[in-house]
Design an enzyme around this catalytic site. Structure first.
Site, PDB file in Angstrom:
ATOM      1  N   GLY A 111      16.567  59.178 -47.858  1.00 28.97           N
ATOM      2  CA  GLY A 111      16.835  58.577 -46.544  1.00 28.97           C
ATOM      3  C   GLY A 111      16.811  59.597 -45.411  1.00 28.97           C
ATOM      4  N   GLU A 114      13.279  59.956 -44.578  1.00 31.25           N
ATOM      5  CA  GLU A 114      12.883  58.697 -43.919  1.00 31.25           C
ATOM      6  C   GLU A 114      13.375  58.639 -42.476  1.00 31.25           C
ATOM      7  OE1 GLU A 114      14.517  56.488 -47.356  1.00 31.25           O
ATOM      8  OE2 GLU A 114      12.746  55.234 -47.139  1.00 31.25           O
ATOM      9  N   GLU A 134      13.513  59.460 -54.805  1.00 32.76           N
ATOM     10  CA  GLU A 134      14.133  58.223 -55.305  1.00 32.76           C
ATOM     11  C   GLU A 134      13.677  57.838 -56.704  1.00 32.76           C
ATOM     12  OE1 GLU A 134      12.872  58.625 -52.268  1.00 32.76           O
ATOM     13  OE2 GLU A 134      14.253  57.827 -50.773  1.00 32.76           O
TER      14      GLU A 134
HETATM   15  N1  COA Z   1      24.541  61.081 -51.874  1.00 30.52           N
HETATM   16  C1  COA Z   1      25.843  61.331 -52.068  1.00 30.52           C
HETATM   17  N2  COA Z   1      26.348  62.566 -52.145  1.00 30.52           N
HETATM   18  C2  COA Z   1      25.494  63.587 -52.026  1.00 30.52           C
HETATM   19  C3  COA Z   1      24.118  63.402 -51.812  1.00 30.52           C
HETATM   20  C4  COA Z   1      23.646  62.069 -51.744  1.00 30.52           C
HETATM   21  N3  COA Z   1      22.366  61.793 -51.523  1.00 30.52           N
HETATM   22  N4  COA Z   1      23.523  64.609 -51.758  1.00 30.52           N
HETATM   23  C5  COA Z   1      24.496  65.524 -51.896  1.00 30.52           C
HETATM   24  N5  COA Z   1      25.691  64.918 -52.051  1.00 30.52           N
HETATM   25  C6  COA Z   1      27.009  65.533 -52.264  1.00 30.52           C
HETATM   26  C7  COA Z   1      27.186  66.034 -53.684  1.00 30.52           C
HETATM   27  O1  COA Z   1      27.585  64.976 -54.536  1.00 30.52           O
HETATM   28  C8  COA Z   1      28.253  67.076 -53.482  1.00 30.52           C
HETATM   29  O2  COA Z   1      29.502  66.429 -53.322  1.00 30.52           O
HETATM   30  P1  COA Z   1      30.804  66.971 -54.136  1.00 30.52           P
HETATM   31  O3  COA Z   1      31.000  68.357 -53.617  1.00 30.52           O
HETATM   32  O4  COA Z   1      31.883  66.031 -53.723  1.00 30.52           O
HETATM   33  O5  COA Z   1      30.446  66.916 -55.577  1.00 30.52           O
HETATM   34  C9  COA Z   1      27.909  67.678 -52.135  1.00 30.52           C
HETATM   35  O6  COA Z   1      27.099  66.709 -51.465  1.00 30.52           O
HETATM   36  C10 COA Z   1      27.109  68.961 -52.234  1.00 30.52           C
HETATM   37  O7  COA Z   1      25.950  68.699 -53.002  1.00 30.52           O
HETATM   38  P2  COA Z   1      25.527  69.574 -54.293  1.00 30.52           P
HETATM   39  O8  COA Z   1      24.661  68.716 -55.155  1.00 30.52           O
HETATM   40  O9  COA Z   1      26.731  70.191 -54.916  1.00 30.52           O
HETATM   41  O10 COA Z   1      24.660  70.716 -53.600  1.00 30.52           O
HETATM   42  P3  COA Z   1      23.492  71.566 -54.265  1.00 30.52           P
HETATM   43  O11 COA Z   1      23.196  72.671 -53.302  1.00 30.52           O
HETATM   44  O12 COA Z   1      23.832  71.935 -55.656  1.00 30.52           O
HETATM   45  O13 COA Z   1      22.231  70.570 -54.310  1.00 30.52           O
HETATM   46  C11 COA Z   1      20.708  68.905 -53.468  1.00 30.52           C
HETATM   47  C12 COA Z   1      21.638  70.096 -53.136  1.00 30.52           C
HETATM   48  C13 COA Z   1      20.228  68.318 -52.149  1.00 30.52           C
HETATM   49  C14 COA Z   1      19.507  69.405 -54.279  1.00 30.52           C
HETATM   50  C15 COA Z   1      21.484  67.848 -54.301  1.00 30.52           C
HETATM   51  O14 COA Z   1      22.703  67.562 -53.619  1.00 30.52           O
HETATM   52  C16 COA Z   1      20.742  66.547 -54.491  1.00 30.52           C
HETATM   53  O15 COA Z   1      19.837  66.476 -55.296  1.00 30.52           O
HETATM   54  N6  COA Z   1      21.149  65.494 -53.735  1.00 30.52           N
HETATM   55  C17 COA Z   1      20.579  64.178 -53.898  1.00 30.52           C
HETATM   56  C18 COA Z   1      19.196  64.118 -53.284  1.00 30.52           C
HETATM   57  C19 COA Z   1      18.597  62.748 -53.465  1.00 30.52           C
HETATM   58  O16 COA Z   1      18.294  62.316 -54.556  1.00 30.52           O
HETATM   59  N7  COA Z   1      18.428  62.046 -52.340  1.00 30.52           N
HETATM   60  C20 COA Z   1      17.850  60.735 -52.352  1.00 30.52           C
HETATM   61  C21 COA Z   1      18.909  59.701 -52.424  1.00 30.52           C
HETATM   62  S1  COA Z   1      18.226  58.083 -52.419  1.00 30.52           S
END
Ligand code: COA
Length: 259
Positions: A111, A114, A134
């Site tokens: 998102g 997007e 996604e």
């Molecule tokens: N939705 C909800 N929470 C999210 C999020 C999302 N899309 N992306 C990150 N967060 C949260 C994590 O759960 C974490 O929360 P916590 O500390 O309470 O556990 C916090 O943000 C930090 O993220 P973290 O994953 O620990 O950081 P990282 O540096 O290890 O990784 C990313 C960064 C962006 C690679 C990883 O957070 C990720 O893959 N996020 C999802 C991306 C995604 O799939 N987006 C599409 C969604 S439809």
């Protein structure tokens, strides 16, 4: 209006809207999307605002996607309602009559990518990352990503990114035309303001008509060429047109009023 998940400020005619959930990498929950909608409506209405910058709080993420924790148990109807709400808000960003630049300062995933694509332009920091992961969650993009990504980078590369969940670094995003510019992090806001200041020196009505007419190309109900003919004609009825042509003829700088 007070906001919980975003920061809203106006300075020198530029409105800055900052998604402010840095501990969640600015993930877009439902309330945040609603606030983005309210903020854009406010900026659209405010005559003091001539351009908008959308960014994320902190140095790590623009927006790391829709808030996954919020929809993990959704059914068909809830999924569709979530998508419809996002579409309505993101469409309002895309159709804003004032220029909107996404200042992409880190992860722009799902998102987040997007929402950046709904903006009129994107300026990225060197650590920015763009992607639509996604498919890894058993989903497809639901906030316009399947439509706007091919518009911006072409169908073949969009298909590849959507199906592989590959993430683009800033330079590759720039090469593909997704990012207009890549700049060091400490120059991000300055670059966005430089672009907006150039646009703000132009005729506001014509700028609004450019948004309207370019977006018509991607409409299912309008013919962009027909819209261009109508909106080109409409420009001749504006004070900005009279001022712009008079300034040119008299070799002076135009002072546009946006009327
Ligand atoms: N939705 C909800 N929470 C999210 C999020 C999302 N899309 N992306 C990150 N967060 C949260 C994590 O759960 C974490 O929360 P916590 O500390 O309470 O556990 C916090 O943000 C930090 O993220 P973290 O994953 O620990 O950081 P990282 O540096 O290890 O990784 C990313 C960064 C962006 C690679 C990883 O957070 C990720 O893959 N996020 C999802 C991306 C995604 O799939 N987006 C599409 C969604 S439809």
């Amino acid at each position: 209006m007070s906001y919980t998940n975003i920061l809203y400020s106006v300075e020198n005619s530029i409105c800055t809207i900052t998604i402010n959930r840095p501990d969640k990498l600015n993930a877009l929950n439902k309330d945040t999307i609603a606030e983005v909608g309210v903020a854009f409506a406010a900026a659209q209405k405010d005559d003091q605002v001539r351009g908008i910058i959308l960014t994320g709080a902190g140095t790590k993420a623009f927006i790391a996607g829709a808030d996954i924790s919020e929809f993990s148990s959704f059914n068909l109807e809830q999924g569709m309602a979530l998508s419809k709400h996002g579409h309505d808000v993101f469409d309002s960003v895309e159709n804003c009559s004032k220029p909107v630049i996404a200042a992409v300062n880190g992860f722009a995933l799902g998102g987040g990518c997007e929402l950046a694509m709904a903006c009129h332009m994107r300026v990225a920091t060197e650590n920015a990352k763009f992607g639509q992961p996604e498919v890894k969650l058993g989903l497809i993009p639901g906030y316009g990503g399947t439509q706007r990504l091919p518009q911006l980078i072409g169908k073949a590369k969009a298909m590849e990114l959507l199906m592989t969940a590959d993430i683009l670094d800033a330079q590759e995003a720039h090469r593909l035309g997704l990012a207009n510019y890549v700049v060091p992090a400490d120059q991000l806001m300055e670059k966005c303001k430089e672009i907006l200041n150039k646009i703000m020196a132009q005729a506001p009505v014509a700028v609004a008509e450019i948004v309207r007419t370019v977006n018509a190309h991607y409409s299912k109900t309008e013919n962009g060429y027909e819209v261009e003919i109508a909106r080109f004609g409409a420009c001749f009825t504006t004070e900005d047109f009279k001022e712009g042509t008079d300034a040119f003829m008299n070799k002076r700088k135009a002072a546009f009023t946006g009327k």
